[in-house]
Design a protein around this motif. Structure first.
Motif, PDB file in Angstrom:
ATOM      1  N   GLY A 116       0.812  -1.208   0.000  1.00 59.96           N
ATOM      2  CA  GLY A 116       0.000   0.000   0.000  1.00 59.96           C
ATOM      3  C   GLY A 116       0.848   1.262   0.000  1.00 59.96           C
ATOM      4  N   LEU A 117       1.880   1.276   0.837  1.00 60.37           N
ATOM      5  CA  LEU A 117       2.771   2.441   0.898  1.00 60.37           C
ATOM      6  C   LEU A 117       3.633   2.554  -0.359  1.00 60.37           C
ATOM      7  N   GLU A 118       4.045   1.411  -0.908  1.00 62.60           N
ATOM      8  CA  GLU A 118       4.807   1.434  -2.166  1.00 62.60           C
ATOM      9  C   GLU A 118       3.978   2.090  -3.265  1.00 62.60           C
ATOM     10  N   HIS A 119       2.726   1.724  -3.341  1.00 63.22           N
ATOM     11  CA  HIS A 119       1.837   2.318  -4.333  1.00 63.22           C
ATOM     12  C   HIS A 119       1.679   3.821  -4.087  1.00 63.22           C
ATOM     13  N   ALA A 120       1.453   4.180  -2.819  1.00 62.77           N
ATOM     14  CA  ALA A 120       1.236   5.590  -2.488  1.00 62.77           C
ATOM     15  C   ALA A 120       2.465   6.440  -2.805  1.00 62.77           C
ATOM     16  N   ALA A 121       3.645   5.858  -2.584  1.00 63.75           N
ATOM     17  CA  ALA A 121       4.887   6.616  -2.805  1.00 63.75           C
ATOM     18  C   ALA A 121       5.101   6.970  -4.278  1.00 63.75           C
ATOM     19  N   LYS A 122       4.426   6.258  -5.161  1.00 67.05           N
ATOM     20  CA  LYS A 122       4.606   6.488  -6.594  1.00 67.05           C
ATOM     21  C   LYS A 122       3.631   7.512  -7.162  1.00 67.05           C
TER      22      LYS A 122
END
Length: 370
Positions: A186-192
């Motif tokens: 979830g955070l990986e997606h948000a960071a992009k």
């Protein structure tokens, strides 16, 4: 109310091996005393901690209570609030016919709870060192995660109310386990998505292993994206508005207004993807772990359990009694509602319905240890 009737209040929690989490739950229960006049307030847990729910009910009965208003100390109504706690309460009442037990609803989606959440987020913003404005900020609300889609969907509504209330640039949801997406993807997606700041807010009542893992995964993803400022907001804990919501739930029982949302309940209606779970028996899956895990105050983790006590070798090294956690002779890849990274073989004579999306690439197995 008859002249012989005496009302008591019972707060029913899940339980944790983390002593600090249990201290926080006890603090909330203590904070409710005096808010119901002279009515006594007790609390108890389903598993992994003492007192268990039946012990709290025993205390109320010994104090002369003939009517108990019981509420789940839980944010949303999933399996624990819908099945496990009612089963424990029904069993107790059957064994003690002189006591009437009325069960209330979960804290739920409530404006007071949203204001309490906003307070925790604002505290993180006030303490931030960076200068990103609200339109450059993404809010990530982390839910516990459940095999009940109704409970999971509530996190999205909470997030939307907070996102729109603050006016942040974007909002996302992820979960600590059981469902998807988990925290790290979830955070990986948000960071992009291109935002300068990400506020990670665990929508949890108390601390524990999962809170520590949420913050740990936040740190790990933050290392991969040094140009983004990651803020770790505090969980709800004993915010005064949380206590006020508990009071509202108790008062609803007395007023006959304690109506759960059954329109989206997978046990009552044909919820998409969960059609085969309508009408499943209401039973508790926690009877065999009631009370175990208490008394670990001398653990090397000093009460802030990091799940090391689940490892047999760790316990041997530190001279601790090792108590295997809740497990069965079947796979736990179906997303039961708490952590399973352990095993011991025995059959408890019950079955957890498999989670239909256990093979989802972004979950739903409980978070691996950070």
């Amino acid at each position: 109310m008859s002249v012989t009737e005496k009302i008591g209040i019972m707060i029913c929690g899940h339980g944790s091996r983390n002593q600090n989490a249990m201290k926080e739950f006890a603090k909330v229960s203590e904070g409710l005393k005096g808010r119901f006049g002279d009515a006594p307030v007790e609390y108890g847990y389903l598993e992994f901690a003492n007192p268990v729910i039946s012990h709290g009910l025993d205390s109320l009965r010994e104090q002369g209570c003939t009517k108990v208003l019981a509420v789940p100390g839980m944010l949303f109504a999933a399996g624990h609030a819908k099945n496990d706690i009612p089963s424990v309460l029904n069993t107790y009442q059957a064994q003690n016919p002189g006591m009437e037990i009325l069960y209330g609803r979960e804290l739920g989606v409530d404006l007071k709870m949203i204001r309490a959440a906003a307070s925790r987020i604002q505290e993180a913003l006030d303490a931030a060192e960076g200068d990103a404005d609200k339109h450059e900020t993404l809010l990530m609300v982390v839910g516990r995660g459940s095999s009940d889609p109704d409970a999971n969907s509530n996190i999205n509504k909470i997030m939307r109310m907070l996102w729109e209330g603050f006016g942040f640039g974007w909002g996302e949801v992820c979960y600590s386990g059981v469902t998807f997406p988990l925290v790290e993807p979830g955070l990986e997606h948000a960071a992009k998505l291109g935002y300068k700041r990400i506020v990670v807010f665990p929508y949890f009542l108390f601390t524990g292993v999962l809170i520590k893992r949420i913050y740990s995964f936040t740190d790990q993803v933050a290392e991969r994206y040094p140009d983004i400022e990651f803020l770790k907001a505090g969980y709800l804990n004993d915010h005064d508005l949380v206590l006020s919501t508990f009071v509202d739930r108790v008062n609803e029982i007395e007023a006959g207004q304690n109506v759960m949302n059954c329109q989206m309940c997978k046990y009552r209606e044909q919820v998409l993807g969960f059609e085969d779970q309508v009408g499943l028996a209401q039973e508790s899956h926690h009877h065999h772990v009631e009370g175990i895990g208490g008394g670990l105050e001398n653990c090397p983790c000093k009460g802030d359990c990091d799940a090391s006590c689940r490892d047999e070798e760790f316990c041997k090294k530190h001279g601790l009694k090792w108590t295997p956690l809740h497990s069965h002779d079947h796979s736990h890849d179906h997303g039961h509602e708490h952590d399973h990274d352990h095993s011991h073989d025995h059959d408890h004579g019950h079955h957890h319905h498999p989670y239909p999306h256990a093979d989802h690439p972004h979950g739903p197995n409980s978070m691996k240890k950070g």
